[in-house]
Design an enzyme around this catalytic site. Sequence first.
Site, PDB file in Angstrom:
ATOM      1  N   THR A 198     -50.275  76.586  87.274  1.00  0.00           N
ATOM      2  CA  THR A 198     -51.204  76.432  88.519  1.00  0.00           C
ATOM      3  C   THR A 198     -51.171  77.691  89.283  1.00  0.00           C
ATOM      4  O   THR A 198     -49.998  77.853  89.866  1.00  0.00           O
ATOM      5  CB  THR A 198     -50.968  75.290  89.287  1.00  0.00           C
ATOM      6  OG1 THR A 198     -50.949  74.145  88.382  1.00  0.00           O
ATOM      7  CG2 THR A 198     -51.955  75.096  90.458  1.00  0.00           C
ATOM      8  N   LYS A 202     -58.291  72.143  89.472  1.00  0.00           N
ATOM      9  CA  LYS A 202     -57.100  71.649  89.975  1.00  0.00           C
ATOM     10  C   LYS A 202     -56.651  71.521  91.494  1.00  0.00           C
ATOM     11  O   LYS A 202     -56.196  70.632  91.901  1.00  0.00           O
ATOM     12  CB  LYS A 202     -56.047  72.633  89.034  1.00  0.00           C
ATOM     13  CG  LYS A 202     -54.695  72.412  89.306  1.00  0.00           C
ATOM     14  CD  LYS A 202     -53.858  71.362  88.744  1.00  0.00           C
ATOM     15  CE  LYS A 202     -52.455  71.224  89.251  1.00  0.00           C
ATOM     16  NZ  LYS A 202     -51.659  70.137  88.809  1.00  0.00           N
ATOM     17  N   LYS A 258     -47.487  73.934  97.567  1.00  0.00           N
ATOM     18  CA  LYS A 258     -48.118  75.206  96.699  1.00  0.00           C
ATOM     19  C   LYS A 258     -49.214  74.766  96.448  1.00  0.00           C
ATOM     20  O   LYS A 258     -50.079  75.715  96.787  1.00  0.00           O
ATOM     21  CB  LYS A 258     -47.238  75.175  95.307  1.00  0.00           C
ATOM     22  CG  LYS A 258     -47.763  76.412  94.551  1.00  0.00           C
ATOM     23  CD  LYS A 258     -47.277  76.232  93.290  1.00  0.00           C
ATOM     24  CE  LYS A 258     -48.011  77.404  92.228  1.00  0.00           C
ATOM     25  NZ  LYS A 258     -47.595  77.252  90.553  1.00  0.00           N
TER      26      LYS A 258
HETATM   27  P1  NAD Z   1     -40.476  75.909  86.181  1.00  0.00           P
HETATM   28  O1  NAD Z   1     -39.918  76.624  87.373  1.00  0.00           O
HETATM   29  O2  NAD Z   1     -39.799  74.686  85.932  1.00  0.00           O
HETATM   30  O3  NAD Z   1     -40.882  76.750  84.987  1.00  0.00           O
HETATM   31  C1  NAD Z   1     -41.158  78.000  84.979  1.00  0.00           C
HETATM   32  C2  NAD Z   1     -40.622  78.848  83.936  1.00  0.00           C
HETATM   33  O4  NAD Z   1     -40.984  80.036  83.886  1.00  0.00           O
HETATM   34  C3  NAD Z   1     -38.778  78.651  84.341  1.00  0.00           C
HETATM   35  O5  NAD Z   1     -38.261  78.564  83.219  1.00  0.00           O
HETATM   36  C4  NAD Z   1     -38.764  80.539  84.640  1.00  0.00           C
HETATM   37  O6  NAD Z   1     -37.594  80.807  84.271  1.00  0.00           O
HETATM   38  C5  NAD Z   1     -39.840  81.193  83.848  1.00  0.00           C
HETATM   39  N1  NAD Z   1     -40.343  82.372  83.971  1.00  0.00           N
HETATM   40  C6  NAD Z   1     -40.571  82.954  85.485  1.00  0.00           C
HETATM   41  N2  NAD Z   1     -41.040  84.282  85.273  1.00  0.00           N
HETATM   42  C7  NAD Z   1     -40.846  84.681  84.061  1.00  0.00           C
HETATM   43  C8  NAD Z   1     -41.339  85.661  83.322  1.00  0.00           C
HETATM   44  N3  NAD Z   1     -41.617  86.751  83.815  1.00  0.00           N
HETATM   45  N4  NAD Z   1     -41.281  85.523  82.022  1.00  0.00           N
HETATM   46  C9  NAD Z   1     -40.625  84.535  81.380  1.00  0.00           C
HETATM   47  N5  NAD Z   1     -40.354  83.464  81.871  1.00  0.00           N
HETATM   48  C10 NAD Z   1     -40.442  83.183  83.191  1.00  0.00           C
HETATM   49  O7  NAD Z   1     -41.843  75.060  86.704  1.00  0.00           O
HETATM   50  P2  NAD Z   1     -42.603  74.143  85.683  1.00  0.00           P
HETATM   51  O8  NAD Z   1     -42.402  72.974  86.770  1.00  0.00           O
HETATM   52  O9  NAD Z   1     -42.569  73.867  84.706  1.00  0.00           O
HETATM   53  O10 NAD Z   1     -44.157  74.406  86.485  1.00  0.00           O
HETATM   54  C11 NAD Z   1     -44.698  75.567  85.722  1.00  0.00           C
HETATM   55  C12 NAD Z   1     -46.241  75.534  86.124  1.00  0.00           C
HETATM   56  O11 NAD Z   1     -46.966  74.264  86.013  1.00  0.00           O
HETATM   57  C13 NAD Z   1     -46.288  75.825  87.822  1.00  0.00           C
HETATM   58  O12 NAD Z   1     -47.183  76.866  87.916  1.00  0.00           O
HETATM   59  C14 NAD Z   1     -46.572  74.727  88.407  1.00  0.00           C
HETATM   60  O13 NAD Z   1     -47.437  74.478  89.500  1.00  0.00           O
HETATM   61  C15 NAD Z   1     -47.576  73.964  87.119  1.00  0.00           C
HETATM   62  N6  NAD Z   1     -47.404  72.457  87.329  1.00  0.00           N
HETATM   63  C16 NAD Z   1     -46.281  71.667  87.517  1.00  0.00           C
HETATM   64  C17 NAD Z   1     -46.299  70.258  87.464  1.00  0.00           C
HETATM   65  C18 NAD Z   1     -44.769  69.730  87.517  1.00  0.00           C
HETATM   66  O14 NAD Z   1     -44.824  68.478  87.596  1.00  0.00           O
HETATM   67  N7  NAD Z   1     -43.788  70.331  87.202  1.00  0.00           N
HETATM   68  C19 NAD Z   1     -47.221  69.651  87.244  1.00  0.00           C
HETATM   69  C20 NAD Z   1     -48.511  70.208  86.986  1.00  0.00           C
HETATM   70  C21 NAD Z   1     -48.552  71.811  87.095  1.00  0.00           C
END
Ligand code: NAD
Length: 296
Positions: free
Chosen positions: A93, A168, A243
């Site tokens: 997102t 979204k 966010k």
């Molecule tokens: P998270 O922080 O658990 O996962 C993100 C991952 O990206 C981490 O493991 C981090 O180490 C990795 N990362 C960061 N920079 C990086 C890079 N340069 N190269 C490789 N890996 C890298 O977050 P999440 O909860 O998995 O959410 C991911 C996305 O999905 C976000 O944009 C969030 O807004 C969206 N989202 C999350 C949810 C939820 O319920 N968690 C629901 C809908 C949307």
Amino acid sequence: MSIIGFIGLGNMGAPMAANLVKAGQRVLGFDVLPGSRWASAEHGVQVVASARRSVEDADIVITMLPGGEQVLSVWKDVLPAAKSGALLIDCSTIDVASARAAHALAAERGIDSLDAPVSGGVGGANAATLTFMVGGTEQAFARGKPVLERMGKRIIHCGEAGNGQTAKICNNLILGASMIAVSEAFVLAEKLGLSHQAMFDVVSSSSGQCWSLTSYCPVPGPVPASPANNGYKAGFTAALMLKDLNLARQAAQSVGAQAALGAHAAEIYEQFAQQGHSASDFSAIINLVRQESERR
Ligand code: NAD
């Protein structure tokens, strides 16, 4: 069998990548955190040493990263290594402007791309029941849909580049504001002596009915599966709601749209986060409403 590069194996990315493996795909995964890499390796993801390594042989590349900055930096890094017929899909997102900038980077290299943010949270990611809101050309959508179907139940083409992110943040503007409205109504009902169950029974079959009430009720009892019955364990964290509301606020400012309720909802979640509740489920906002009401 197509080869899929998967970058960002966090709370969402890890189960999404695992579902692709379960569906018989070969997945080359990368995350900057060693712990995330090890966890995904246990689910059959073939972990590689860098983001670039994950795309070199991939037909489809998926990114699932925290924000727009990371997405643009990773896409800039990996695009030169991508195969000429590859398709890049960002499921994070992020702000609409960064999503459109990412599409432009891919287009400069003649590579198809999609923005495909999700709703459904970690539960939906685990169960492969996510909803994907997708922006990009018809051609890119037709190519990406079969792989998204391995991770989700509803795949909706929203139109041109960036429109998935627009859908979204519009959805989450409604969700954030409606959760606060439902919370205010419950606290008002409490103060006036109306039981939670009576209030739920009436509103769930009246014109105030909405998802925040009927599927994600912020008080324990009426909806047994809602986080309120489980100490407000997330679910969808207050930090992520903040966010998304900030993304909506920023987008509204950029195009001159009136979004006063969305902006106020962001301020309320900001206050909640400053009190140290970022990791709670976003429905715990009712505790802030109750706390503020006690001060009056
Ligand atoms: P998270 O922080 O658990 O996962 C993100 C991952 O990206 C981490 O493991 C981090 O180490 C990795 N990362 C960061 N920079 C990086 C890079 N340069 N190269 C490789 N890996 C890298 O977050 P999440 O909860 O998995 O959410 C991911 C996305 O999905 C976000 O944009 C969030 O807004 C969206 N989202 C999350 C949810 C939820 O319920 N968690 C629901 C809908 C949307």
